[in-house]
Design a protein around this motif. Structure first.
Motif, PDB file in Angstrom:
ATOM      1  N   LEU A  57      71.579  26.593  19.793  1.00  0.00           N
ATOM      2  CA  LEU A  57      71.500  27.869  20.505  1.00  0.00           C
ATOM      3  C   LEU A  57      71.061  27.660  21.951  1.00  0.00           C
ATOM      4  O   LEU A  57      69.919  27.298  22.219  1.00  0.00           O
ATOM      5  CB  LEU A  57      70.505  28.789  19.784  1.00  0.00           C
ATOM      6  N   SER A  58      71.989  27.865  22.872  1.00  0.00           N
ATOM      7  CA  SER A  58      71.630  27.839  24.286  1.00  0.00           C
ATOM      8  C   SER A  58      71.236  29.258  24.647  1.00  0.00           C
ATOM      9  O   SER A  58      71.144  30.114  23.791  1.00  0.00           O
ATOM     10  CB  SER A  58      72.847  27.409  25.105  1.00  0.00           C
ATOM     11  N   GLY A  59      71.039  29.532  25.902  1.00  0.00           N
ATOM     12  CA  GLY A  59      70.766  30.919  26.270  1.00  0.00           C
ATOM     13  C   GLY A  59      72.027  31.666  26.645  1.00  0.00           C
ATOM     14  O   GLY A  59      71.970  32.783  27.152  1.00  0.00           O
ATOM     15  N   GLY A  60      73.197  31.043  26.422  1.00  0.00           N
ATOM     16  CA  GLY A  60      74.454  31.618  26.920  1.00  0.00           C
ATOM     17  C   GLY A  60      75.018  32.713  26.031  1.00  0.00           C
ATOM     18  O   GLY A  60      74.372  33.186  25.099  1.00  0.00           O
ATOM     19  N   ILE A  61      76.234  33.099  26.328  1.00  0.00           N
ATOM     20  CA  ILE A  61      76.868  34.196  25.597  1.00  0.00           C
ATOM     21  C   ILE A  61      77.393  33.726  24.241  1.00  0.00           C
ATOM     22  O   ILE A  61      77.351  34.449  23.247  1.00  0.00           O
ATOM     23  CB  ILE A  61      78.051  34.764  26.424  1.00  0.00           C
ATOM     24  N   GLU A  65      68.166  29.296  34.244  1.00  0.00           N
ATOM     25  CA  GLU A  65      68.860  28.011  34.116  1.00  0.00           C
ATOM     26  C   GLU A  65      68.803  27.458  32.699  1.00  0.00           C
ATOM     27  O   GLU A  65      67.786  27.505  32.036  1.00  0.00           O
ATOM     28  CB  GLU A  65      68.190  26.972  35.042  1.00  0.00           C
ATOM     29  N   ASP A  66      69.894  26.911  32.278  1.00  0.00           N
ATOM     30  CA  ASP A  66      69.957  26.204  31.009  1.00  0.00           C
ATOM     31  C   ASP A  66      69.762  24.724  31.323  1.00  0.00           C
ATOM     32  O   ASP A  66      70.055  24.281  32.430  1.00  0.00           O
ATOM     33  CB  ASP A  66      71.342  26.462  30.412  1.00  0.00           C
ATOM     34  N   CYS A  67      69.273  23.971  30.353  1.00  0.00           N
ATOM     35  CA  CYS A  67      69.003  22.563  30.639  1.00  0.00           C
ATOM     36  C   CYS A  67      70.281  21.828  31.044  1.00  0.00           C
ATOM     37  O   CYS A  67      70.254  20.874  31.803  1.00  0.00           O
ATOM     38  CB  CYS A  67      68.380  21.879  29.428  1.00  0.00           C
TER      39      CYS A  67
HETATM   40 MG    MG Z   1      75.900  27.589  28.094  1.00  0.00          MG
END
Ligand code: MG
Ligand code: ATP
Length: 401
Positions: free
Chosen positions: A184-188, A342-344
């Motif tokens: 799980l990233s923080g993206g959509i 920001e994502d890593c």
């Molecule tokens: Mg992403």
């Protein structure tokens, strides 16, 4: 006599015997969790159906919550009456008028699930329909396209009358199909992937890689909020927060920049695989969609996939971004996902990632790293947090400003 029950129907039940009762038990547990706090409700299970007795609770909130429970095919507000023709007739009339006081046409669909009831379905249709016609004005029967369909379901102990059908979330009860680790990233995309995996009955645990100080608290908080939203559909969800900074720095130093993302993803996979083993999960789910970005070409997937034997579930693999966004909006993750932290992965993003990385090169560059050691340390320092449904969403991004 009023709508004092909810009748729940579940589909996909070609399941038999033991599987079926496990499925039903899981669904009942999940419904209880979703309706926690509504203390007056009574949930009962009979073969093939579930009933909720409202006991005076207003139905609106219950209806809203049931719509998130996977495994429910449809449900209806119901009036429960005794198995006697006269009460059935009265109940049907009340049900019709309460469902739509302005109805011009109706139809009765009786079903005799309890075969010892002395009146057959056809006759019951006639009796009930006749009674409604005799006790109303300006309303006629239309069997093809009625304003209201009055369903009469005669069961062993009681008869249930329902007039409107709510669509359920479909799918299978979460927990009936084992467990998957969701990257799980923080993206959509990845929250949607998690939602779709849960829809097919699997429980998820989330894994998030973060890289302080390059990614900040807010990025982490965002992921936590996404997990909280997903608990609406999946009950309790564990989130494993993996400190990824050392690994990213090592990759940045040891690997040519156009292979950084590939190696990073391979290491994420290895870590996810180990966390899966530690937590009895049998697969990994991601939000990848074919061709969306450089790391999601077929060559990339092929090269990244080399490091694990676990099945990788990619519910979005053939979807367009717009289709994914639609679902994200529907399930309520979109607004959180588009917050700008920001994502890593974006921090160390090279200018020109390789769109066709191959296994041979990836393996060669990995020789520059002490992968086993790095992974062992990282797993050692991974933190796990549990999220439960109904924990209020108040402590959200706002608090950090
Ligand atoms: Mg992403
Ligand atoms: P998303 O919208 O889910 O962030 P994306 O379109 O940005 O996906 P990528 O950045 O290529 O695509 O990531 C592909 C998948 O890898 C993500 O969907 C997610 O499953 C996983 N992933 C990426 N970054 C992370 C991270 N920081 N932590 C956990 N998983 C990640």
């Amino acid at each position: 006599m009023k709508y004092d029950h909810i009748l729940i129907r579940y589909g996909e039940l070609a399941l038999k015997g033991k599987n079926r009762s496990q499925f039903e038990k899981q669904l009942q547990d999940n419904i209880k969790i979703a309706l926690k706090g509504h203390d007056n409700l009574k949930i009962q299970r009979t073969y093939g159906r579930m009933f909720i007795e409202l006991n005076g609770e207003p139905h609106e909130e219950v209806v809203e919550k049931l719509q998130h429970v996977f495994g429910i095919h449809s449900f209806s507000l119901a009036i429960k009456v005794s198995n006697e023709l006269d009460t059935i007739k009265e109940g049907a009339l009340k049900g019709l008028l309460e469902a739509n006081p302005n109805a011009k046409t109706f139809k009765v669909s009786a079903k005799r699930a309890f075969k010892n009831f002395p009146i057959g379905s056809q006759d019951l249709n006639q009796h009930v329909g006749g009674y409604i016609l005799a006790n109303t004005e300006n309303i006629t029967v239309d069997v093809h396209n009625p304003d209201v369909e009055v369903k009469v379901e005669v069961r062993e102990v009681f008869t249930y009358i329902t007039c409107a059908v709510y669509r359920g979330a479909g799918g299978l009860p979460v927990g009936s199909g084992g467990k998957v680790m969701l990257m799980l990233s923080g993206g959509i995309d990845s929250p949607v992937a998690g939602y779709l995996a849960m829809k097919r009955g699997v429980k998820i645990e989330a894994i998030h890689f973060h890289s302080p100080p390059y990614t900040n608290e807010r990025a982490k908080q965002k992921v936590e909020d996404l997990v909280r939203i997903l608990t609406k559909f999946g009950g309790k969800i564990k989130l494993h927060i993996v400190p990824f900074t050392n690994i990213q720095l090592a990759i940045h130093q040891g690997v040519p920049s156009n292979y950084e993302i590939t190696i990073m993803r391979r290491i994420m996979m290895r870590i996810s695989e180990q966390l899966a083993a530690n937590n009895n999960a049998l697969a990994i789910a991601t939000g990848e969609s074919l061709g969306q970005v450089a790391s999601q070409t077929l060559s990339s997937m092929n090269t990244i996939n080399e490091v694990t034997n676990l099945p990788i579930i990619r519910p979005l693999v053939t979807m367009d971004k717009l289709e994914v966004i639609d679902i994200a909006q529907k399930i309520g993750t979109y607004e959180t996902s588009i917050l700008p932290y920001e994502d890593c992965c974006t921090i160390f993003l090279p200018q020109a990632p390789k769109t066709k990385p191959n296994r041979a090169h990836a393996n060669k560059y990995e020789q520059n790293l002490d992968i086993e050691q790095l992974i062992a340390e990282t797993i050692e320092n991974t933190e796990t947090v549990m999220f439960k449904p109904h924990e209020n969403l108040e402590k959200t991004m706002e608090d950090l400003f």
